[in-house]
Design a protein around this motif. Structure first.
Motif, PDB file in Angstrom:
ATOM      1  N   HIS A  74      10.497  -9.056 -22.220  1.00 29.35           N
ATOM      2  CA  HIS A  74       9.719 -10.292 -21.701  1.00 29.35           C
ATOM      3  C   HIS A  74       8.524 -10.094 -20.919  1.00 29.35           C
ATOM      4  O   HIS A  74       8.201 -11.547 -20.405  1.00 29.35           O
ATOM      5  N   ARG A  75       7.995  -9.227 -20.958  1.00 33.79           N
ATOM      6  CA  ARG A  75       6.691  -8.825 -20.713  1.00 33.79           C
ATOM      7  C   ARG A  75       6.184  -9.635 -19.107  1.00 33.79           C
ATOM      8  O   ARG A  75       5.070  -9.841 -18.319  1.00 33.79           O
ATOM      9  N   ALA A  76       7.107  -9.195 -18.356  1.00 31.90           N
ATOM     10  CA  ALA A  76       7.410  -9.555 -16.720  1.00 31.90           C
ATOM     11  C   ALA A  76       6.280  -9.288 -16.304  1.00 31.90           C
ATOM     12  O   ALA A  76       5.750  -7.866 -16.589  1.00 31.90           O
ATOM     13  N   THR A  77       5.859  -9.982 -14.775  1.00 29.04           N
ATOM     14  CA  THR A  77       4.451  -8.923 -14.486  1.00 29.04           C
ATOM     15  C   THR A  77       5.162  -9.413 -13.112  1.00 29.04           C
ATOM     16  O   THR A  77       4.564  -8.412 -12.502  1.00 29.04           O
ATOM     17  N   LEU A  78       6.389  -9.403 -12.532  1.00 30.69           N
ATOM     18  CA  LEU A  78       6.857 -10.011 -10.996  1.00 30.69           C
ATOM     19  C   LEU A  78       8.064  -9.585 -11.236  1.00 30.69           C
ATOM     20  O   LEU A  78       8.942  -9.965 -12.098  1.00 30.69           O
ATOM     21  N   SER A  79       9.070  -8.611 -10.131  1.00 29.11           N
ATOM     22  CA  SER A  79       9.899  -8.193  -9.671  1.00 29.11           C
ATOM     23  C   SER A  79       9.948  -7.981  -8.365  1.00 29.11           C
ATOM     24  O   SER A  79       8.941  -8.313  -7.394  1.00 29.11           O
ATOM     25  N   ALA A  80      11.381  -7.932  -7.966  1.00 28.95           N
ATOM     26  CA  ALA A  80      11.437  -7.098  -6.040  1.00 28.95           C
ATOM     27  C   ALA A  80      13.063  -7.022  -6.406  1.00 28.95           C
ATOM     28  O   ALA A  80      14.032  -7.163  -7.350  1.00 28.95           O
TER      29      ALA A  80
END
Length: 197
Positions: A74-80
């Motif tokens: 998903h070409r994610a930029t943020l997570s935790a």
């Protein structure tokens, strides 16, 4: 009791601190009954009209590489995630499970909800750097439900600050004295989690 105003104030403060921008994409496996999952990974993207991929916690726990593949896909930029999750990735994921993965889109990943380990951050960075992970992605944070979720955060893309303290002096005197290099004593490390929102 948290009011809507409390939640919105905290979400706005986090949005400003981590500089959420159009084009950011979130990925989370955190349960939605936990404040970091519900407020940090679901309501914050919702408030910012940001796409968010929500996975089952069991998906992550049984195959932690799926979290990283979701970030890749998903070409994610943020997570935790809590610190244990980064440690689980280091222990359970083999290179063969992530051949071809690209983590270069990932710009920030909160590490909170439990004590943050400098050793875990270093091990995670070293293991996933060949797959495009930048060494500023892991983002130590401190929060608590009574403050909605986030209370203290560093500046994004800031090198991690780690205080080394004389463990024996801390245990005996309850005073954090800086560790002296070359000493025969043991050091204990504390990861800086930034400044108050």
């Amino acid at each position: 009791l948290l009011t809507h105003a409390n939640l919105l104030a905290n979400i706005r403060a986090v949005t400003k601190r981590i500089k959420i921008v159009p084009g950011d994409v979130g990925v989370s496996w955190l349960p939605l009954y936990h404040d970091m999952g519900l407020i940090g990974c679901w309501l914050t993207p919702f408030y910012n009209a940001m796409p968010a991929v929500i996975m089952s916690p069991l998906t992550f726990l049984t195959r932690p590489e799926r979290w990283l593949w979701a970030i890749h896909s998903h070409r994610a930029t943020l997570s935790a995630a809590p610190n244990f999750a980064y440690e689980l990735c280091v222990k359970k994921i083999k290179d063969s499970m992530i051949t071809g993965i690209d983590l270069s889109s990932w710009r920030l990943s909160f590490n909170g909800a439990e004590a943050v380990s400098a050793t875990t951050i270093a091990r995670f960075n070293k293991m996933f750097e060949p797959f495009g992970l930048k060494n500023t992605v892991i983002y130590p944070a401190y929060g608590l439900a009574e403050s909605s979720v986030a209370l203290v955060l560093p500046q994004p893309e800031q090198e991690q600050i780690i205080d080394r303290v004389d463990q024996q002096f801390l245990e005996k005197e309850q005073i954090a004295r800086p560790y002296q290099e070359g000493s025969h004593k043991k050091a204990i490390e504390f990861v800086c989690v930034g400044t108050a929102l």
